[in-house]
Design an enzyme around this catalytic site. Sequence first.
Site, PDB file in Angstrom:
ATOM      1  N   GLY A 182       0.813  -1.210   0.000  1.00 57.03           N
ATOM      2  CA  GLY A 182       0.000   0.000   0.000  1.00 57.03           C
ATOM      3  C   GLY A 182       0.842   1.254   0.000  1.00 57.03           C
ATOM      4  CG  LEU A 185      -0.907   1.606  -3.839  1.00 59.76           C
ATOM      5  CD1 LEU A 185      -2.111   1.205  -4.690  1.00 59.76           C
ATOM      6  CD2 LEU A 185       0.168   0.516  -3.886  1.00 59.76           C
ATOM      7  CG  HIS A 211       3.388   0.888  -5.441  1.00 56.86           C
ATOM      8  ND1 HIS A 211       3.455   1.906  -4.523  1.00 56.86           N
ATOM      9  CD2 HIS A 211       3.953  -0.198  -4.846  1.00 56.86           C
ATOM     10  CE1 HIS A 211       4.026   1.463  -3.419  1.00 56.86           C
ATOM     11  NE2 HIS A 211       4.356   0.202  -3.586  1.00 56.86           N
ATOM     12  N   GLY A 233       9.627  -4.218  -8.204  1.00 61.44           N
ATOM     13  CA  GLY A 233      10.474  -3.100  -8.619  1.00 61.44           C
ATOM     14  C   GLY A 233      11.948  -3.383  -8.388  1.00 61.44           C
ATOM     15  CD  GLU A 234      15.635  -3.457 -12.696  1.00 58.20           C
ATOM     16  OE1 GLU A 234      16.145  -2.330 -12.849  1.00 58.20           O
ATOM     17  OE2 GLU A 234      15.731  -4.380 -13.527  1.00 58.20           O
ATOM     18  CG  ASP A 248      12.481  -2.756  -2.572  1.00 60.47           C
ATOM     19  OD1 ASP A 248      13.083  -2.244  -1.621  1.00 60.47           O
ATOM     20  OD2 ASP A 248      11.374  -2.356  -2.967  1.00 60.47           O
ATOM     21  CB  SER A 253      10.490   4.927  -1.430  1.00 55.16           C
ATOM     22  OG  SER A 253      10.228   4.420  -0.142  1.00 55.16           O
ATOM     23  CB  SER A 254       5.550   3.545   0.655  1.00 52.63           C
ATOM     24  OG  SER A 254       5.098   2.773  -0.420  1.00 52.63           O
TER      25      SER A 254
HETATM   26  O1  PAF Z   1       8.198  -4.637  -1.861  1.00 49.26           O
HETATM   27  C1  PAF Z   1       7.219  -4.699  -1.105  1.00 49.26           C
HETATM   28  O2  PAF Z   1       6.363  -3.808  -1.075  1.00 49.26           O
HETATM   29  C2  PAF Z   1       7.063  -5.883  -0.177  1.00 49.26           C
HETATM   30  O3  PAF Z   1       8.297  -6.317   0.300  1.00 49.26           O
HETATM   31  C3  PAF Z   1       6.275  -7.063  -0.798  1.00 49.26           C
HETATM   32  C4  PAF Z   1       7.000  -7.663  -1.988  1.00 49.26           C
HETATM   33  C5  PAF Z   1       4.898  -6.560  -1.229  1.00 49.26           C
HETATM   34  C6  PAF Z   1       6.088  -8.156   0.245  1.00 49.26           C
HETATM   35  O4  PAF Z   1       5.387  -7.711   1.369  1.00 49.26           O
END
Ligand code: PAF
Length: 278
Positions: free
Chosen positions: A31, A33, A37, A149-150, A152, A183-184
């Site tokens: 979330g 978002l 995302h 996403g790259e 992470d 990023s959130s």
């Molecule tokens: O990247 C994220 O937002 C989280 O690590 C994921 C992949 C949704 C798992 O909770």
Amino acid sequence: MKIFFKKSEITEYLDELKASSASIGFVPTMGALHSGHLSLIKQCLKNNKVSVVSIFVNPTQFNNTSDLINYPKDLKKDIELLENLSKKIIIFSPEAKEIYTDKELTNKYDFNGLDKFMEGKFRNNHFEGVATIVELLLKIIKPNSAYFGEKDFQQLAIIRSLKTNVNIVGCPTLRDINGLALSSRNIKLSVKSKTVASNIFKNLNFIKSNFHKSSIENLISTATNNINSFDQMNLEYLEIAEENKLVPTNVIKSEKKYRAFASVFVDGIRLIDNIALN
Ligand code: PAF
């Protein structure tokens, strides 16, 4: 727009769609978002007949409770954003007890060393939590493809290493106008902190521009000093690692691909970023 809160209900709904051999794409999220995302979801909508987005703040991947409590949450706003993007999106937003029926436990994994450094080193048990929730969600949704996403990058590598039978698609990092990776957690930054935080990307780019011109030790120490010269920033790690192994190194081999990875606290908010160097 369909929203499911129960796994039995979404499974039943998706099973019917699967019977007509519709391809299912899945974007798991926590979330809060943002456009990053949405770019994954757009890719998913483009490639699949059916797109599912999960919104679930997974407690087992947080190594400290205050980080979990402070993680931004706004389901109503998330739903609005998704609805504006496409009414075809199917949302899955379960409660923790729906996912972790008994206790909030993680599975044990051997990630073959991918989890030993960077995020794995500084966030105890984080990747066990991520792998556990991703496997649980993939079992419920049973998609053909799932999108990550790259930004992470280490998470993406770890998810790719799981035996899931799902096509794992990596999508490029989105950045704001100054280069700060979306990023959130950016919601928690003031406008001024965001500008300061864009120096993370600037320094990753500095490493990239000088990758073959200077030693790795020099590049890391210059970039570390640059970042730490800002009062608001405190570097946690800055590493260069080969893409497949994710083990920090000072020795560069011409046939291999490398990335620079950083984690920085900006006004107490932990941000991560990485870029490809060659
Ligand atoms: O990247 C994220 O937002 C989280 O690590 C994921 C992949 C949704 C798992 O909770």
